[in-house]
Structure formats: structure tokens, C-alpha cells
Scaffold this active site. Structure first.
Site: not given
Ligand code: NDP
Length: 276
Positions: A54, A79, A112
Site C-alpha cells: 500500500y 503484510k 498477502h
């Protein structure tokens, strides 16, 4: 009746995770992520779900430092990204994430995506990080039953959580049942199906009856199914709205009506199609 934003779910290793938290996928690094996380903490959110992918771990870390809430009261998840699989690469990626978050331990570290088979080596590194106390709980994301079975065959530690896409159009009943038997908690990503379930007539009908918004009904449906939720929003008004779900209860009939909306429809990719 789940009465408070502080309600925690106990993982099989004894660690408690808030059942409700904030997801920050697609929240921009910089001012936006810092303000969003700080606003959420002010509203009572205690769990933040980010990821190396992200690209906003630094902002999450800054918000944590600037908030008045102590580190121990917060539950921080990040993650391992797909490019960083493998034993040594995982240890390195973890260190990078921790540094960016400016933390000395993590509450939850997740794989993830499983990919093909590298997750078996990565998990060995996860077990080491867990045994060294650098992370309070380890888990996985986007794992089908067959990935969990394969992992179980070589793992010493069982995942505490499986974070998967889950919402009324993708209820994941079979996987939820499997995880329940194995004592692996299920956490829903895209709990609102990225907004796509909010126009559903059934949800709007139930929302009117309770004087609540469609998003609040969907989030309450998750809670009453014992699912951990991490809805994302960058709007202070919607952050507040999403957290205001602890003063009402859906009836069994309403839960069943929402269950009927399942059509196994994904907004994201099927994990078996994410091959790396
Ligand atoms: P969500 O289902 O949480 O939906 C977010 C979208 O809904 C945004 O567009 C948001 O817009 C909007 N929204 C939020 N609240 C409301 C509301 N009350 N009324 C109307 N619209 C609303 O989707 P996400 O994909 O973000 O999933 C949540 C989290 O799950 C992610 O942020 C991430 O942490 C995690 N995740 C994990 C994945 C994985 O592979 N493990 C994959 C995808 C997500 P706005 O911001 O403008 O309010």
C-alpha cells in the site's frame, strides 16, 4: 450482542484483535494517510490494517507516534508482498516494514497472497519472527482451503487469521466453516465490496427499518457472523458512520435475508489466479 468498538476476538494463541478496524488500501501516503489514521484513532478505532504494497506504512507510523493513544492499545497489521517471498527475503521485508512503521514490534504479520508455493519458506521466517517476539501473531491472506492444508503439512505454527475477500455477495461460507473447525479467525477484506453492495434493495430495506445506513447494516452483518472487519474510508464522516454500529442488532431473519445475497461474486482476483 457486540456492544463496543473495543470488542476483541481472541486468536488461538491468546492474543486479542479488535473485531472492528480500519483498512488503508489506496489511502495516499503523506497528509492523507496521517490524517485518516489520526481521525480514526480519535473516533475509537484501535486496529489499522496496512501492507508493504500500500506504500503508506510511513504515514501509518507517523500517525501512531502523533496520536495520544499508547502503542500497547493499538493493533497494527502489515503484510508481506509477493516480491518478497522466501526465507531471507521475508526477514528483510519484515525489517523494512517495521522501520517504515517506526515500531519495535508488530501485532499481526500476514502473507498477502499465497502464489504458487514460496509461501512455505516464507512461513518458516514468519515462525522465527513470532518466536523472537517481534510479532504477536502471524497469519495469512487470500488462502484457499488447499493452501491452508498444504501449509499445515509443514508448519509448526498454525495461522491465527486468514484475511480474505468477504461481503454479502461473496459470503465464503465453506471457507468460514473450515476456518472455524481449525480455529483460524476470518477477517474480511473489502467488507463493503468497495461500495458495490450498498445499493442492494434488501440492505436498503433493512437499513430503513433500523434507521441506519446500508454500510452500517453490512458491517453489522459481518460482526454478527463473528467476522473481523476493516472497512476503508478517507472521509471523516464515513469513518464515524462505519464505527457507529454498536447500538443495534440485526434479527436472525434479517441476517438470513442478507445471507441470501451471496452469489460468489468477487471484486478482486481469485487467489488461484494470482500466480508468482
Ligand atoms: P471496502 O469494502 O472497505 O470499501 C471501501 C470503499 O467504500 C471506498 O471507496 C470508500 O470510499 C467507500 N466507503 C467506505 N465507507 C463507506 C460508507 N459508509 N458509505 C459509502 N461508501 C463508503 O474496500 P477495501 O478494498 O478498501 O477493503 C478494506 C480493507 O481491506 C483495505 O483498505 C485493506 O486494508 C484490506 N484489503 C486487503 C486485501 C488483501 O489482499 N489482503 C485486498 C483488498 C483490501 P471513501 O474512502 O471515499 O469513503
Amino acid at each position: 450482542m457486540i456492544k463496543s468498538i473495543e470488542n476483541k476476538v481472541k486468536l488461538h494463541n491468546g492474543v486479542g484483535i479488535p473485531q472492528f478496524g480500519l483498512g488503508v488500501y489506496k489511502v495516499d501516503e503523506g497528509k492523507t494517510i496521517v490524517e485518516t489514521v489520526k481521525t480514526s484513532i480519535d473516533l475509537g478505532y484501535r486496529s489499522i490494517d496496512t501492507a508493504a504494497f500500500y506504500a503508506n506504512e510511513e504515514g501509518v507510523g507517523q500517525a501512531i507516534k502523533e496520536s495520544a493513544i499508547s502503542r500497547e492499545e493499538l493493533f497494527i497489521t502489515t503484510k508481506l508482498w509477493n516480491d518478497d517471498h522466501g526465507y531471507d527475503a521475508t526477514l528483510h521485508a519484515f525489517e523494512t516494514s517495521l522501520k517504515k512503521l517506526n515500531l519495535d514490534y508488530l501485532d499481526l504479520y500476514l502473507i498477502h497472497w499465497p502464489g504458487k508455493d514460496k509461501y512455505l519458506d516464507s512461513w518458516k521466517a514468519f515462525e522465527r519472527l513470532y518466536n523472537e517476539g517481534l510479532v504477536k501473531a502471524i497469519g495469512v491472506s487470500n488462502f484457499h482451503e488447499h493452501h491452508l492444508e498444504r501449509l499445515a503439512a509443514s508448519a509448526n505454527e498454525k495461522p491465527t487469521i486468514n484475511q480474505v475477500e468477504l461481503h454479502p455477495r461473496l459470503a465464503q461460507e465453506k471457507l468460514r466453516e473450515y476456518c472455524k473447525v481449525k480455529d483460524i479467525k476470518v477477517e474480511a477484506w473489502s467488507p463493503l465490496a468497495r461500495g458495490r453492495v450498498l445499493n442492494e434493495p434488501t440492505i436498503n430495506y433493512v437499513a430503513k427499518k433500523h434507521g441506519k445506513s446500508p454500510a452500517q447494516i453490512v458491517l453489522r452483518w459481518h460482526l454478527q457472523h463473528d467476522i473481523i472487519v476493516i472497512p476503508k474510508s478517507v472521509s471523516p464522516a464515513r469513518l464515524k458512520e462505519n464505527a457507529d454500529i454498536f447500538d443495534f442488532q440485526l434479527s436472525m431473519e434479517e441476517m438470513n435475508q442478507i445471507d441470501q445475497l451471496n452469489m460468489n461474486e468477487r471484486t478482486g482476483k481469485d487467489p488461484d489466479e494470482v500466480i508468482f
